[in-house]
Scaffold this motif. Structure first.
Motif, PDB file in Angstrom:
ATOM      1  N   UNK A  10      34.095 -42.548  17.795  1.00 40.80           N
ATOM      2  CA  UNK A  10      34.864 -41.325  18.001  1.00 40.80           C
ATOM      3  C   UNK A  10      34.600 -40.822  19.422  1.00 40.80           C
ATOM      4  N   UNK A  11      35.618 -40.260  20.039  1.00 34.43           N
ATOM      5  CA  UNK A  11      35.515 -39.562  21.330  1.00 34.43           C
ATOM      6  C   UNK A  11      35.111 -40.455  22.510  1.00 34.43           C
ATOM      7  N   UNK A  12      35.207 -41.778  22.352  1.00 37.32           N
ATOM      8  CA  UNK A  12      34.905 -42.692  23.467  1.00 37.32           C
ATOM      9  C   UNK A  12      36.031 -43.718  23.546  1.00 37.32           C
ATOM     10  N   UNK A  13      36.653 -43.818  24.727  1.00 36.10           N
ATOM     11  CA  UNK A  13      37.791 -44.719  24.920  1.00 36.10           C
ATOM     12  C   UNK A  13      37.576 -45.580  26.154  1.00 36.10           C
ATOM     13  N   UNK A  14      37.806 -46.896  26.018  1.00 38.35           N
ATOM     14  CA  UNK A  14      37.715 -47.799  27.172  1.00 38.35           C
ATOM     15  C   UNK A  14      39.021 -47.751  27.971  1.00 38.35           C
ATOM     16  N   UNK A  15      38.877 -47.875  29.301  1.00 39.87           N
ATOM     17  CA  UNK A  15      40.034 -47.796  30.202  1.00 39.87           C
ATOM     18  C   UNK A  15      39.883 -48.841  31.303  1.00 39.87           C
ATOM     19  N   UNK A  16      41.012 -49.367  31.784  1.00 38.00           N
ATOM     20  CA  UNK A  16      40.975 -50.319  32.894  1.00 38.00           C
ATOM     21  C   UNK A  16      40.322 -51.621  32.479  1.00 38.00           C
ATOM     22  N   UNK A  17      39.536 -52.219  33.378  1.00 42.03           N
ATOM     23  CA  UNK A  17      38.903 -53.504  33.090  1.00 42.03           C
ATOM     24  C   UNK A  17      38.004 -53.439  31.859  1.00 42.03           C
ATOM     25  N   UNK A  18      37.389 -52.286  31.606  1.00 43.16           N
ATOM     26  CA  UNK A  18      36.516 -52.147  30.431  1.00 43.16           C
ATOM     27  C   UNK A  18      37.290 -52.327  29.130  1.00 43.16           C
ATOM     28  N   UNK A  19      38.572 -52.014  29.146  1.00 45.66           N
ATOM     29  CA  UNK A  19      39.396 -52.125  27.934  1.00 45.66           C
ATOM     30  C   UNK A  19      39.887 -53.538  27.691  1.00 45.66           C
ATOM     31  N   UNK A  20      39.784 -54.407  28.707  1.00 40.61           N
ATOM     32  CA  UNK A  20      40.277 -55.772  28.565  1.00 40.61           C
ATOM     33  C   UNK A  20      41.782 -55.879  28.557  1.00 40.61           C
ATOM     34  N   UNK A  31      35.846 -41.213  28.756  1.00 34.58           N
ATOM     35  CA  UNK A  31      36.612 -42.403  29.127  1.00 34.58           C
ATOM     36  C   UNK A  31      35.687 -43.352  29.875  1.00 34.58           C
ATOM     37  N   UNK A  32      35.510 -44.523  29.308  1.00 35.80           N
ATOM     38  CA  UNK A  32      34.647 -45.555  29.890  1.00 35.80           C
ATOM     39  C   UNK A  32      35.470 -46.401  30.845  1.00 35.80           C
ATOM     40  N   UNK A  33      35.306 -46.160  32.150  1.00 38.13           N
ATOM     41  CA  UNK A  33      35.997 -46.932  33.189  1.00 38.13           C
ATOM     42  C   UNK A  33      34.961 -47.676  34.027  1.00 38.13           C
ATOM     43  N   UNK A  34      33.892 -48.159  33.379  1.00 36.93           N
ATOM     44  CA  UNK A  34      32.782 -48.791  34.097  1.00 36.93           C
ATOM     45  C   UNK A  34      32.964 -50.292  34.283  1.00 36.93           C
ATOM     46  N   UNK A  35      34.171 -50.793  34.029  1.00 37.94           N
ATOM     47  CA  UNK A  35      34.489 -52.160  34.401  1.00 37.94           C
ATOM     48  C   UNK A  35      34.062 -53.216  33.401  1.00 37.94           C
ATOM     49  N   UNK A  36      34.142 -54.474  33.871  1.00 35.67           N
ATOM     50  CA  UNK A  36      33.883 -55.625  33.006  1.00 35.67           C
ATOM     51  C   UNK A  36      32.481 -55.634  32.414  1.00 35.67           C
ATOM     52  N   UNK A  37      31.510 -55.066  33.141  1.00 36.38           N
ATOM     53  CA  UNK A  37      30.123 -55.113  32.690  1.00 36.38           C
ATOM     54  C   UNK A  37      29.632 -53.748  32.214  1.00 36.38           C
ATOM     55  N   UNK A  38      30.547 -52.947  31.688  1.00 36.26           N
ATOM     56  CA  UNK A  38      30.199 -51.639  31.133  1.00 36.26           C
ATOM     57  C   UNK A  38      29.136 -51.776  30.050  1.00 36.26           C
ATOM     58  N   UNK A  63      35.107 -38.958  32.836  1.00 35.53           N
ATOM     59  CA  UNK A  63      35.429 -40.354  33.150  1.00 35.53           C
ATOM     60  C   UNK A  63      34.197 -40.990  33.785  1.00 35.53           C
ATOM     61  N   UNK A  64      33.676 -42.035  33.159  1.00 39.23           N
ATOM     62  CA  UNK A  64      32.506 -42.749  33.688  1.00 39.23           C
ATOM     63  C   UNK A  64      32.981 -43.966  34.475  1.00 39.23           C
ATOM     64  N   UNK A  65      32.768 -43.948  35.775  1.00 35.74           N
ATOM     65  CA  UNK A  65      33.246 -45.013  36.649  1.00 35.74           C
ATOM     66  C   UNK A  65      34.444 -44.544  37.430  1.00 35.74           C
ATOM     67  N   UNK A  66      34.293 -44.471  38.763  1.00 36.78           N
ATOM     68  CA  UNK A  66      35.315 -43.786  39.541  1.00 36.78           C
ATOM     69  C   UNK A  66      36.324 -44.650  40.264  1.00 36.78           C
ATOM     70  N   UNK A  67      36.017 -45.933  40.513  1.00 37.40           N
ATOM     71  CA  UNK A  67      36.900 -46.718  41.371  1.00 37.40           C
ATOM     72  C   UNK A  67      38.304 -46.820  40.788  1.00 37.40           C
ATOM     73  N   UNK A  68      38.428 -47.197  39.533  1.00 33.38           N
ATOM     74  CA  UNK A  68      39.721 -47.156  38.854  1.00 33.38           C
ATOM     75  C   UNK A  68      39.858 -45.902  38.003  1.00 33.38           C
ATOM     76  N   UNK A  69      38.723 -45.338  37.590  1.00 32.04           N
ATOM     77  CA  UNK A  69      38.756 -44.152  36.744  1.00 32.04           C
ATOM     78  C   UNK A  69      39.382 -42.950  37.401  1.00 32.04           C
ATOM     79  N   UNK A  70      39.355 -42.898  38.745  1.00 35.30           N
ATOM     80  CA  UNK A  70      39.903 -41.715  39.425  1.00 35.30           C
ATOM     81  C   UNK A  70      41.403 -41.585  39.217  1.00 35.30           C
ATOM     82  N   UNK A  71      42.093 -42.683  38.927  1.00 34.70           N
ATOM     83  CA  UNK A  71      43.539 -42.613  38.721  1.00 34.70           C
ATOM     84  C   UNK A  71      43.865 -41.909  37.404  1.00 34.70           C
TER      85      UNK A  71
END
Length: 539
Positions: free
Chosen positions: A343-353, A209-216, A70-78
């Motif tokens: 493949x193998x990359x998924x956006x999560x949280x704010x990065x997913x919109x 999992x890309x959880x790096x937020x709006x400016x990922x 998981x890249x990005x921990x603030x919301x990614x930790x959940x």
């Protein structure tokens, strides 16, 4: 701002309080406004090497191996903790120290309990992380009357406490946290994605999992430098010295549209008691903007904030001790949520919109979708359904989210406004009054970012009966093309409601007889119908 301590600054939205950080964010915002969409090709973070194994002689050493990184921990930790609790080997990569900001997240108890349902927190954990509780909560628009509701955004949760609890839960289940590491590149092979960190470390994972937020940077690559379709600019402060501090404002407008720079802007307010002291209160002022040259800067909004906030809150600045100054940029796109592009990359949280284009409530959106995503990601990994198509089913088209765009457009600033200055306040007031008349089953879902077909249809019908003279102004403000597109989403909202209510019960008992891949795909479709129609929300 020079007198405010910035020792508690962290990464992420709302985590910085200094004037220097404000100037840097304004530079980013100016770049967004002035850029021609797609004129500058973003950095290519992700590359694919089809039909080659990560263990091939053609590749470098893959390094530590995980099921999920998981890249990005603030919301990614959940999501990381939820997956680790299911027995997966999970690593979090965070470029800063993984800790929550001082400024609280405002949310309802019902939304927090969804983290308990996913079994990553206990109710005792929630109580420990909750800094303040308050009721009732106000909605009001320029002296047109007020609507008071209970238990909406009425808890102030300390991100610092909550994320510390999550860190302990995550590491105790075997999770690994790499702090102070930044993503350099991701190379997708046939059997794994290899993550190269700027500091030289290499990780291999079945799923990133890309959880790096709006400016990922990954999102920038997928969107190919495209300018956001809408932005919410937020400024505010947390101050000490408020005597009347027992209630909150969910949304409040104290004035009509006003000219700022080249744009006609409608300001909105939110205000919540803060948990740091009995007279501490956080006040936000925000506006919806279509990014274009000449759009107002955050610093301009902040100047207006200091002029307008004392009258709005009934206080004098001389009587307040300012603890923090708050500001942020929240971009959004019409074509959200963002489907997987690799493949193998998924956006999560704010990065997913996947957050609402009206509230931009990233944490509330996370709690709502966490259980669905945890189940889906686990099925994808266990079945090795990690191609871009299969992962895109986890971030599907949701017509209720797309339908929310009409509200955002109606409230957005324009350089040339064709409507009278009180239009936005009139529109919101008649909508909220109609929802109140229709009852909690209509008002409460909307206040918690859930748009459903029947409540929306009833509200629009009552608005047209109550104030038909506002309809021409709606056409002028949003435009015919936007309205036509919205009717398409409204039709799909009705379709998803029908499918979830009547087709889902017929298909669900048959799923166990389906092949594994078909079962995975149908599970995702059933979830899309349910969440895309808002039928996951229960009073």
């Amino acid at each position: 701002m020079e007198s405010i301590s910035v020792g508690g600054e962290v990464g992420g939205a709302g985590g910085a309080y200094s004037y220097d950080a404000l100037k840097r964010l304004d530079q980013i915002w100016s770049g967004i406004c002035s850029a021609q969409s797609g004129s500058q090709e973003p950095q290519q973070i992700v590359s694919s090497v089809p039909f080659v194994s990560s263990n091939s002689d053609l590749t470098d050493k893959a390094g530590d191996k995980f099921d999920v990184v998981v890249c990005g921990g603030t919301l990614g930790i959940f999501i990381a903790t939820a997956l680790s609790a299911k027995g997966l080997r999970v690593c979090i990569v965070e470029r800063n120290i993984l800790k929550g900001r001082e400024q609280e997240w405002n949310i309802s108890k019902k939304e927090l309990l969804e983290l308990v349902e996913v079994a990553i927190l206990s109710e005792d954990d929630i109580e420990q992380a909750t800094s303040v509780k308050f009721n009732p909560n106000r909605c009001g628009f320029e002296d047109k009357g007020e609507i008071w509701v209970e238990d909406v955004l009425n808890l102030g949760v300390s991100p610092a406490k909550l994320i510390e609890i999550m860190k302990k839960r995550f590491t105790s289940s075997g999770g690994v946290i790499l702090e102070g590491y930044s993503v350099s590149s991701i190379c997708v092979f046939e059997d794994a994605a290899v993550l190269q960190l700027t500091e030289g470390k290499t990780l291999s994972s079945r799923l990133i999992i890309d959880a790096m937020g709006n400016f990922s940077p990954v999102v920038k690559q997928i969107r190919r430098g495209r300018k956001p379709d809408g932005v919410c600019l937020v400024v505010g402060s947390c101050g000490r010295g408020f005597k009347d501090n027992s209630t909150s404002d969910v949304i409040y407008s104290s004035s009509s549209m006003k000219k700022i720079g080249d744009s006609q802007i409608q300001y909105f307010w939110e205000a919540f008691p803060a948990g740091s002291g009995p007279t501490d209160r956080t006040t936000y002022m925000f506006a919806y903007i279509n990014p274009q040259p000449g759009s107002p800067k955050l610093e301009e909004l902040l100047e207006d904030y200091w002029d307008l906030m004392p009258k709005y809150q009934g206080v004098s600045l001389d009587d307040l001790e300012i603890l923090r100054v708050i500001y942020g940029i929240f971009p959004t796109y019409c074509d959200s949520p963002l489907p997987a592009a690799f493949d193998r990359v998924l956006q999560f949280g704010d990065a997913s919109g996947i957050q609402s284009p009206v509230s931009f409530g990233g944490f509330g959106s996370l709690t709502r979708h966490l259980g669905r995503l945890t189940t889906g990601i686990l099925e994808a990994i266990n079945g090795d359904f990690l191609d871009a198509y299969s992962l895109s089913l986890l971030n599907p088209y949701m017509p209720n989210l797309s339908a929310s765009w009409l509200f955002q457009r109606a409230m957005s600033a324009k350089q040339q406004s064709n409507v009278y200055p009180e239009f936005v306040n009139d529109l919101l007031h008649v909508n909220f009054l109609s929802m109140q008349r229709l009852g909690d089953q209509v008002l409460r879902p909307f206040l918690q970012d859930v748009v459903q077909f029947e409540p929306l249809a009833k509200t629009l019908g009552l608005v047209m009966l109550t104030k038909p003279q506002i309809i021409p102004s709606i056409f002028k403000q949003v435009g015919i093309l936007v309205l036509l597109e919205w009717f398409g989403h409204f039709f799909m909202l009705s379709s998803y409601t029908f499918l979830s209510s009547f087709v889902d019960p017929a298909i669900r008992p048959l799923l166990n007889g389906f092949p594994l891949k078909s079962r995975y795909e149908w599970n995702r479709r059933l979830e899309a119908w349910k969440y895309g129609s808002g039928l996951d929300f229960k009073l």
